[in-house]
Write an enzyme that holds these catalytic residues in place. Structure first.
Site, PDB file in Angstrom:
ATOM      1  N   CYS A  43      33.380  40.728  33.937  1.00  0.00           N
ATOM      2  CA  CYS A  43      33.886  40.541  32.570  1.00  0.00           C
ATOM      3  C   CYS A  43      34.173  41.846  31.830  1.00  0.00           C
ATOM      4  O   CYS A  43      35.325  42.131  31.502  1.00  0.00           O
ATOM      5  CB  CYS A  43      32.878  39.735  31.761  1.00  0.00           C
ATOM      6  SG  CYS A  43      32.648  38.091  32.408  1.00  0.00           S
TER       7      CYS A  43
HETATM    8  N1  LIG Z   1      30.331  35.467  35.738  1.00  0.00           N
HETATM    9  C1  LIG Z   1      30.137  35.545  34.437  1.00  0.00           C
HETATM   10  O1  LIG Z   1      29.075  35.935  33.976  1.00  0.00           O
HETATM   11  C2  LIG Z   1      31.229  35.128  33.440  1.00  0.00           C
HETATM   12  C3  LIG Z   1      30.880  35.028  32.088  1.00  0.00           C
HETATM   13  C4  LIG Z   1      31.839  34.615  31.172  1.00  0.00           C
HETATM   14  C5  LIG Z   1      33.120  34.337  31.602  1.00  0.00           C
HETATM   15  N2  LIG Z   1      33.460  34.446  32.916  1.00  0.00           N
HETATM   16  C6  LIG Z   1      34.831  34.106  33.290  1.00  0.00           C
HETATM   17  O2  LIG Z   1      34.826  32.852  33.970  1.00  0.00           O
HETATM   18  C7  LIG Z   1      35.834  32.835  34.980  1.00  0.00           C
HETATM   19  C8  LIG Z   1      35.207  32.521  36.323  1.00  0.00           C
HETATM   20  O3  LIG Z   1      34.273  33.545  36.645  1.00  0.00           O
HETATM   21  P1  LIG Z   1      33.161  33.375  37.746  1.00  0.00           P
HETATM   22  O4  LIG Z   1      32.224  34.524  37.556  1.00  0.00           O
HETATM   23  O5  LIG Z   1      32.613  31.991  37.740  1.00  0.00           O
HETATM   24  O6  LIG Z   1      34.031  33.591  39.070  1.00  0.00           O
HETATM   25  P2  LIG Z   1      33.594  33.283  40.581  1.00  0.00           P
HETATM   26  O7  LIG Z   1      34.412  34.175  41.435  1.00  0.00           O
HETATM   27  O8  LIG Z   1      32.106  33.301  40.689  1.00  0.00           O
HETATM   28  O9  LIG Z   1      34.039  31.776  40.809  1.00  0.00           O
HETATM   29  C9  LIG Z   1      35.355  31.368  40.813  1.00  0.00           C
HETATM   30  C10 LIG Z   1      35.499  30.180  41.757  1.00  0.00           C
HETATM   31  O10 LIG Z   1      36.845  29.728  41.690  1.00  0.00           O
HETATM   32  C11 LIG Z   1      37.267  29.381  42.995  1.00  0.00           C
HETATM   33  N3  LIG Z   1      38.719  29.409  43.050  1.00  0.00           N
HETATM   34  C12 LIG Z   1      39.547  30.461  43.135  1.00  0.00           C
HETATM   35  N4  LIG Z   1      40.837  30.049  43.141  1.00  0.00           N
HETATM   36  C13 LIG Z   1      40.805  28.708  43.043  1.00  0.00           C
HETATM   37  C14 LIG Z   1      41.807  27.714  42.981  1.00  0.00           C
HETATM   38  N5  LIG Z   1      43.107  28.036  43.029  1.00  0.00           N
HETATM   39  N6  LIG Z   1      41.416  26.432  42.878  1.00  0.00           N
HETATM   40  C15 LIG Z   1      40.106  26.112  42.839  1.00  0.00           C
HETATM   41  N7  LIG Z   1      39.106  27.009  42.880  1.00  0.00           N
HETATM   42  C16 LIG Z   1      39.456  28.296  42.981  1.00  0.00           C
HETATM   43  C17 LIG Z   1      36.592  30.398  43.881  1.00  0.00           C
HETATM   44  O11 LIG Z   1      36.516  29.948  45.218  1.00  0.00           O
HETATM   45  C18 LIG Z   1      35.218  30.511  43.214  1.00  0.00           C
HETATM   46  O12 LIG Z   1      34.304  29.569  43.740  1.00  0.00           O
HETATM   47  C19 LIG Z   1      36.504  34.197  34.909  1.00  0.00           C
HETATM   48  O13 LIG Z   1      37.626  34.094  34.073  1.00  0.00           O
HETATM   49  C20 LIG Z   1      35.465  35.076  34.241  1.00  0.00           C
HETATM   50  O14 LIG Z   1      36.055  36.171  33.563  1.00  0.00           O
HETATM   51  C21 LIG Z   1      32.525  34.833  33.862  1.00  0.00           C
END
Ligand SMILES: NC(=O)c1ccc[n+]([C@@H]2O[C@H](COP(=O)([O-])OP(=O)(O)OC[C@H]3O[C@@H](n4cnc5c(N)ncnc54)[C@H](O)[C@@H]3O)[C@@H](O)[C@H]2O)c1
Length: 433
Positions: free
Chosen positions: A266
């Site tokens: 992030c």
């Molecule tokens: N990790 C954090 O602490 C956090 C906090 C706030 C916001 N975010 C935001 O949330 C969003 C997700 O982050 P995350 O940390 O969960 O990411 P992550 O990489 O842990 O998980 C994303 C998931 O999406 C899946 N994916 C990718 N492409 C796909 C598709 N086309 N169809 C279906 N699934 C698909 C991946 O396989 C993975 O399991 C991002 O925008 C991030 O900036 C993350």
């Protein structure tokens, strides 16, 4: 228009955000279908197992056994759902431009199965306009339905704080913005089933901008203390002592802590989503750029401090053995995305240092896009015999399950970027960095 009492929802993207969110809905009796393109995550869930370190396996097993949580790679399941929540990655491209291709691909995959009356919520962090421009157009094109009329559209930013045991999805207020007042009403009704407080705002863009404000605020404040760390160190003042004193002020101050650079999915990334979008409006984002500059200069500062520390011991970096402690980007998690430790490892290797790492959460480095050559590297074993072989130990991430007293008893030279050795007895020489 009302939201069903017993809805079925799809969560697309079962990562650090999607999985805990899905579990929280399931806990509250909402039927959840987790959708992901990653078959292995789907298999883990179907077997009732957790693949995220801080989520206990029972939290997955119980709802799966109760039949309230399932998972699939089949996006046609969206046709069975009252709501779809998208939690897919939003990284930066090669030239640090926003890469919303995961959102677009996700929209294209499920749009043909979207049925009238469904609510679609985007949670991925992104620039204002993604939901009501890009996602809207992909969904309308793929479904033949009209947003705000045939289906509902909203944005609600995630506020996950991985590794913080006090951070519970249910307790964190959820900001929600809708395309129309009816979209907002539906989204508020949905999230009210799972979280204690929902905070409605006037539009998807206001909700998208809220998340960016929160992350830019962190990036800028971390840059500020990183800059002060360097300045105070030159003056012989310990910035950690100063921060600990400042935070006793009961108003108008909030502590942020310095470190070896920014990490995670992030803070190093999201601010640049706004920088990119602001250009379209002829606006510059100087605070964001400056914070980025200061924060990305931190690994070089840490290497400089390590060089000086070794120099004091009449050693050079070239040929030294250095152990870097902590590969995860923050304490007490197993997430190494964008970790500044990789930059430190790369820099030390380039300077011909024999470098190893120790991380109790990451026994072996799994493939990463930008630091692929570390794949397969194993964490060292934590014993006196192993630790005392290093010329210096560099603390990059301070997990709380590491025994820092043992480290100080065994190592001869420690460079500490996290104040992990504060207050401990030491025969080793300690340098703050
Ligand atoms: N990790 C954090 O602490 C956090 C906090 C706030 C916001 N975010 C935001 O949330 C969003 C997700 O982050 P995350 O940390 O969960 O990411 P992550 O990489 O842990 O998980 C994303 C998931 O999406 C899946 N994916 C990718 N492409 C796909 C598709 N086309 N169809 C279906 N699934 C698909 C991946 O396989 C993975 O399991 C991002 O925008 C991030 O900036 C993350």
């Amino acid at each position: 228009m009302t939201f069903p009492d017993k809805p079925t929802i799809a969560i697309i993207g079962l990562g650090y955000v999607g999985l805990p969110l899905g579990l929280q809905f399931a806990r509250k009796g909402v039927s959840v279908i987790g959708l992901d393109i990653d078959q292995s995550k789907v298999d883990w869930i179907l077997e009732g197992k957790s693949y995220i370190h801080h989520i206990p396996t029972d939290h997955v097993r119980l709802p799966v056994e109760a039949g309230i949580l399932t998972a699939s790679t089949d996006f046609s399941k969206v046709s069975e759902c009252d709501a779809v929540i998208i939690c897919v990655p939003t990284p930066l491209g090669k030239n640090r431009e926003p890469d919303i291709s995961y959102i677009i691909k996700t929209g294209e995959s499920f749009a043909p199965f979207l049925r009238s009356g469904t609510l679609v919520v985007l949670e991925s962090t992104t620039y204002p306009g993604t939901t009501d421009e890009e996602l809207l157009s992909v969904l309308e094109k793929g479904s033949g339905l009209k947003a705000g009329k045939d289906f509902h559209l909203a944005f609600s930013p995630e506020r996950e704080d991985p590794g913080n045991p006090d951070s519970k999805v249910a307790k964190i207020p959820k900001v929600v913005g809708g395309l129309t007042p009816a979209c907002l009403e539906m989204a508020v009704a949905l999230y009210s089933k799972a979280v204690e407080k929902v905070v409605p705002v006037s539009s998807c863009r206001a909700a998208e901008a809220t998340k960016l404000l929160e992350n830019i605020f962190r990036s800028v404040n971390i840059a500020l203390v990183n800059e002060l760390k360097v300045v105070y160190d030159a003056m012989g003042i310990d910035v950690w002592e100063v921060i600990n004193a400042a935070k006793t002020k009961p108003f108008g101050y909030m502590p942020f802590y310095p470190g070896p650079g920014l990490g995670g999915h992030c803070i190093p990334i999201d601010p640049f989503y706004l920088t990119w979008k602001a250009r379209e409006f002829g606006q510059s984002t100087r605070f964001i750029e400056l914070a980025g500059e200061v924060n990305t200069s931190m690994p070089a500062y840490v290497i400089q401090r390590l060089t000086l520390a070794l120099n004091d011991a009449k050693k050079s970096l070239n040929g030294s053995r250095v152990l870097v402690l902590g590969l995860a980007y923050k304490a007490n998690v197993d997430d190494m995305r964008e970790s500044p430790t990789f930059i430190l490892l790369d820099s030390l290797e380039a300077l011909k240092v024999e470098v190893d790492y120790y991380d109790p959460y990451i026994p072996v480095v799994t493939p990463t896009r930008e630091h692929a050559h570390w794949t397969g590297k194993k964490s060292i074993v934590w014993t006196k015999e192993v630790i005392e072989r290093y010329d210096a130990v560099l603390i990059s991430t301070a997990h709380s399950n590491v025994d820092y007293q043992e480290l100080l008893d065994w190592a001869s030279l420690v460079v500490d970027t996290r104040n992990a050795t504060s207050g401990l007895q030491s025969k080793a020489r300690i340098y703050k960095a």
